[in-house]
Structure formats: structure tokens, C-alpha cells
Design an enzyme around this catalytic site. Sequence first.
Site, short mmCIF file in Angstrom:
data_model
loop_
_atom_site.label_atom_id
_atom_site.label_comp_id
_atom_site.label_asym_id
_atom_site.label_seq_id
_atom_site.Cartn_x
_atom_site.Cartn_y
_atom_site.Cartn_z
N MET A 140 62.66 38.56 41.85
CA MET A 140 63.13 37.45 42.67
C MET A 140 61.83 37.06 43.50
O MET A 140 62.02 36.38 44.63
CB MET A 140 64.18 38.01 43.65
N PRO A 141 60.66 37.61 43.36
CA PRO A 141 59.55 37.25 44.34
C PRO A 141 59.46 35.67 44.30
O PRO A 141 59.61 35.15 42.91
CB PRO A 141 58.25 37.96 43.88
N TYR A 142 58.82 35.04 45.20
CA TYR A 142 58.15 33.71 45.13
C TYR A 142 56.67 33.81 45.51
O TYR A 142 56.57 34.19 46.62
CB TYR A 142 58.87 32.85 46.10
N THR A 163 61.13 35.65 38.85
CA THR A 163 60.05 35.69 39.55
C THR A 163 59.35 34.13 39.58
O THR A 163 58.97 33.92 38.19
CB THR A 163 58.93 36.58 39.01
N VAL A 164 59.18 33.45 40.71
CA VAL A 164 58.63 32.14 40.51
C VAL A 164 57.24 31.97 41.11
O VAL A 164 57.05 32.89 41.94
CB VAL A 164 59.55 31.12 41.30
#
Lengths: 67, 67, 67, 67, 67, 67
Positions: F1-3, F40-41
Site C-alpha cells: 500500500m505504499p505511495y 504499491t503505487v
Amino acid sequence: MPYVNVKITNEGATPTQKAEVIAGITELLQRVLGKNPATTVVVIEEVDTDNWGIGGEPVTLRRRRGL
Amino acid sequence: MPYVNVKITNEGATPTQKAEVIAGITELLQRVLGKNPATTVVVIEEVDTDNWGIGGEPVTLRRRRGL
Amino acid sequence: MPYVNVKITNEGATPTQKAEVIAGITELLQRVLGKNPATTVVVIEEVDTDNWGIGGEPVTLRRRRGL
Amino acid sequence: MPYVNVKITNEGATPTQKAEVIAGITELLQRVLGKNPATTVVVIEEVDTDNWGIGGEPVTLRRRRGL
Amino acid sequence: MPYVNVKITNEGATPTQKAEVIAGITELLQRVLGKNPATTVVVIEEVDTDNWGIGGEPVTLRRRRGL
Amino acid sequence: MPYVNVKITNEGATPTQKAEVIAGITELLQRVLGKNPATTVVVIEEVDTDNWGIGGEPVTLRRRRGL
């Protein structure tokens, strides 16, 4: 209407210093670009030195070496 | 797949209010732009009033004057 | 006084849709958090699909596979 | 001279892990894009799970359901 | 080592004006906070008036009304 | 879920290089922090050299001097 985000390491900036940064950037954008100070937003973010990397390593490690 | 960053001053938003902001923005982007809610990310950042400037001064000073 | 940054891929959002996103987020923050709409800023950034990665690859490649 | 901002939920990343992320991204940008590591900045921001939304709800609620 | 991001609407700032903003902010952070100008980064982003909202509407619409 | 947001000057990064940056950062965050690559974006922003300042001046001027 500008929005300015200032990121610095959390190494003791005082409220007075932060107020000077806010006033100074707002005045600069009015003087140079004609921006309305009433709607100029400046947000300062103070980041832990463990979380700020430069040169491939955290600032925490650099500070230990006196950098 | 949108990424939304919401910056507000840290003046007491509750977990329930923050959940409503997350739900509302996600629903809005689905309804207006057809974005997939499953991959829509909303990050809320709460900023100290010393660190938020508008009109050339910190919000802390404005609050003292009742603004 | 909130500042909201919305990042989406540049896949054809119209000015009308973007105006709806701006109006909807501003209204939401007023309703849920009591924020003043007059000073709420919403900035939309549209990013090339080559420059947006999810799942370890650019969206451009995902679109070619029909995702 | 690149600037990289990494946002993650604050779920226990250690200083050692954060140093690895800083080193790894700096090395990657040097190898792939030829960027100078000496002036590459990586800032990691750790966000409370109440403040991180995905799928229209805060991560706090997802964690309670075991997601 | 500060990182500063300045977002403005794309309404004709010249390279000379942008250079003045970069120089002015860098000097300010050195003078007020003692930051090293050699590693101070300032990034200016110019945003289309369709994509910048204030008061719940795009700047494009405000400009049409002479605001 | 990191940006993850990567800002670089717009000096000719190819789609292939950008895909390598996206893949490399996503793999790194999975390996070091156990983050799910599927969510992950990574967003890459390429900034005009007139708009990127370091050392108090735009990169455009530095490039003219061969820096």
C-alpha cells in the site's frame, strides 16, 4: 493562491523561526510573482533524521560522523 | 488508482470524521471519474498550527486573535 | 484552509469533471470537518500513464493488456 | 538531484529497514538513470493507520478484519 | 538539505522570475534556519487553471469573472 | 500500500527506464518492508530544468556551465 511545502529535518526550528520562514516566502511570492499574500499557504513539515536520506544514508548516521 | 493527499491543521479531527473524509472522496472519484475505489488511496496529514501559514503568519497566531 | 492534492492518470478527465471533483471535495471538508470553503485549495495533477506504476509496472503496459 | 518521497503506514519500520530503503532507492536511480547519489534525497513519511484510506476506509478498520 | 515545493497556477511566470523565487527561498532558509544552500532543493510546479480549485471552483471560472 | 513519488528533471528518461524505476522500487519495498506489490503505487514526475533549483539557482543555468 500559491501553495508552498517546506520539508526540513526536525532539528530544533523554533516557532519564531518558522514564522519568519512563512512570512519570508509569502512576501517573496508577492514581490516577485504578484501573488496575493492573503491566500498564500505555506506548510512546514519537520522530518525525523532517521527518515531523511541523502547520499544514500539517513541523516542520523551523517550527524554521528559530524556531517 | 487515484492518490489523494489531504492536509489539514491538527485541530481535533476524530477517527470517525477522518473515515468519512476517506469514504466521501473515494465515492466522489468513482462517481465523477469512474475510478476504481478498491485502489483509491487517501492520505490525511494533520499539521501543527505553528507549521501552517496563511496570509504570511502561522495559524497559531491567527487563532490567538480569534480568527 | 485545507490543501488537497488529487493525482490521477491523464486519461481524459474533462474540465467539467474536474470542476465537479473540486466542488465535491470542498463541500465534503466543509460538511464533515467544518472547514471554510473560501480558503480550501484543491489541486488536480494528471500524470502520464508511462509515469504511473502500480503492481510494479507502468499503467501503459496494464492498459495494453486490457486492465 | 532526484527527490523521492516514500509514504507508508506507521506499522513498525525499523531505522535499519528505513536505511535500506534509502540506500536501495538511491542506488537504483544511479544505476538506471545515472543520477548523482550525493544529491539524491529520500524522505520517508510514516502515516497513522487512521489517516490512510484504501478501498474507501481507513487501514485501521481493515487491520481489525485481518486484512 | 531542505526540500521546498512551490505550486502556482501557470499564468506566465518567466524563467527570470522563477530563478528569483529559487534564489530567494534558498537565501531565506540559510539566513533563518542555517540551512546549507548547496543542498537546498526548490521545485516549482505550474498548474493549469482548470486543475486549481479554490472556494469550490476552478480558477479558470474565477478568472472569467475577473477575480 | 505504499505511495512513492519520484521527482526528477525532464532530461530524457525513456519509458523503459521509468518502468525499471517502478519495478525496482516496488520490489525493494516488498523485500525490505514486506509491502504488497499489488497495491504499491509509484508516480514519477519530470520537472523542467527552469523549475528545479539547487544551490540557489535553476538547473538550466547549471547545465550551461557544464554542471
